[in-house]
Motif scaffolding. Structure first.
Motif, short mmCIF file in Angstrom:
data_model
loop_
_atom_site.label_atom_id
_atom_site.label_comp_id
_atom_site.label_asym_id
_atom_site.label_seq_id
_atom_site.Cartn_x
_atom_site.Cartn_y
_atom_site.Cartn_z
N ASP A 1 39.36 34.85 36.83
CA ASP A 1 39.56 36.11 36.11
C ASP A 1 40.86 36.79 36.54
O ASP A 1 41.61 37.32 35.71
N LEU A 2 41.12 36.79 37.84
CA LEU A 2 42.34 37.42 38.34
C LEU A 2 43.58 36.69 37.86
O LEU A 2 44.59 37.31 37.48
N LYS A 3 43.52 35.38 37.85
CA LYS A 3 44.66 34.60 37.36
C LYS A 3 44.88 34.84 35.86
O LYS A 3 46.04 34.90 35.39
N ALA A 4 43.79 35.00 35.12
CA ALA A 4 43.92 35.31 33.69
C ALA A 4 44.59 36.67 33.50
O ALA A 4 45.41 36.84 32.59
N LEU B 1 51.14 45.74 40.52
CA LEU B 1 49.80 45.32 40.09
C LEU B 1 49.65 43.81 40.21
O LEU B 1 48.63 43.31 40.68
N ASP B 2 50.67 43.07 39.80
CA ASP B 2 50.62 41.61 39.90
C ASP B 2 50.49 41.17 41.35
O ASP B 2 49.69 40.27 41.67
N ASP B 3 51.25 41.80 42.24
CA ASP B 3 51.15 41.47 43.66
C ASP B 3 49.75 41.75 44.20
O ASP B 3 49.20 40.97 45.00
N LEU B 4 49.18 42.85 43.74
CA LEU B 4 47.83 43.22 44.19
C LEU B 4 46.81 42.18 43.72
O LEU B 4 45.94 41.75 44.49
N LEU B 5 46.90 41.80 42.46
CA LEU B 5 45.97 40.80 41.92
C LEU B 5 46.10 39.48 42.67
O LEU B 5 45.09 38.80 42.93
N GLN B 6 47.32 39.10 43.01
CA GLN B 6 47.53 37.87 43.77
C GLN B 6 46.89 37.98 45.15
O GLN B 6 46.26 37.03 45.64
N THR B 7 47.00 39.14 45.77
CA THR B 7 46.39 39.35 47.08
C THR B 7 44.87 39.26 47.00
O THR B 7 44.22 38.67 47.87
#
Length: 207
Positions: A35-38, A17-23
């Motif tokens: 928002d994604l970084k939060a 999930l973290d990798d996806l949000l970073q992408t």
């Protein structure tokens, strides 16, 4: 991406999930990046026990959105982690000051003071006392803080003047007498004039 996010969350695949949000950060608007970084900071705190990483992400969030709604709650959680407690307090200091959260700011100053000594510690206490009187309308608390300054530096003229002013205003003559006597005892024996001045102030209030 929302379907994948839900899938990873339900499967508790937090790294995925973290990798996806970073992408996703490369594909959304600037406000959405914050928002994604939060969300990644939340994962760092809750799932990875990575408070330093969370604070770095929160720093990036605040650079993009200084009033981001998740910044304060995340930083407050980071206070509970010894490794990031004082850095989080420093970041919250600015946020509380800008939002006028004076009670919380005074509490944060106490945390910041845990690692300060000398002039830096005194400067922080001075700031605390001024907030207590001017923003919280708590002169008795301010008086106690000025006394804390004098415990650290018995020659602090501003602290003595403020303690005298507040003590007189509040009618705490007995406390002032005890303060003068305690300060006189801390004076170097060679400082006869300074000791005499303090004891004369105490004597005046005893009349």
């Amino acid at each position: 991406y929302r379907i994948l996010e839900r899938h990873y969350s339900e499967a508790e695949k937090w790294r995925d999930l973290d990798d996806l949000l970073q992408t996703e950060t490369a594909m959304v608007s600037r406000s959405d990046i914050a928002d994604l970084k939060a969300r990644r900071a939340e994962l760092a705190l809750a799932r990875f026990s990575d408070a330093p990483g969370a604070l770095q992400l929160i720093t990036e969030v605040l650079d993009m959105a200084p009033a981001h709604a998740q910044a304060v709650p995340l930083l407050e959680r980071a206070l509970a982690v010894t490794e990031t407690r004082h850095r989080a307090a420093s970041m919250l200091d600015a946020l509380y000051a800008s939002s006028g959260a004076w009670n919380r700011l005074v509490e944060i100053l106490d945390i910041e003071g845990e690692v300060l000594e000398g002039a830096a510690a005194i400067d922080l206490l001075v700031r605390k006392a001024e907030l207590q009187e001017r923003k919280l309308d708590a002169p008795e608390q301010a008086l106690e803080t000025w006394r804390s300054v004098l415990e650290r530096d018995a020659h602090a003229e501003q602290a003595l003047a403020e303690a005298e002013r507040l003590g007189t205003m509040l009618g705490k003559h007995t406390d002032l007498i005890a303060l003068y006597q305690a300060l006189a005892e801390k004076r170097d024996p060679s400082d006869i004039a300074g000791t005499a001045d303090l004891l004369s102030r105490a004597a005046y209030l005893c009349v």
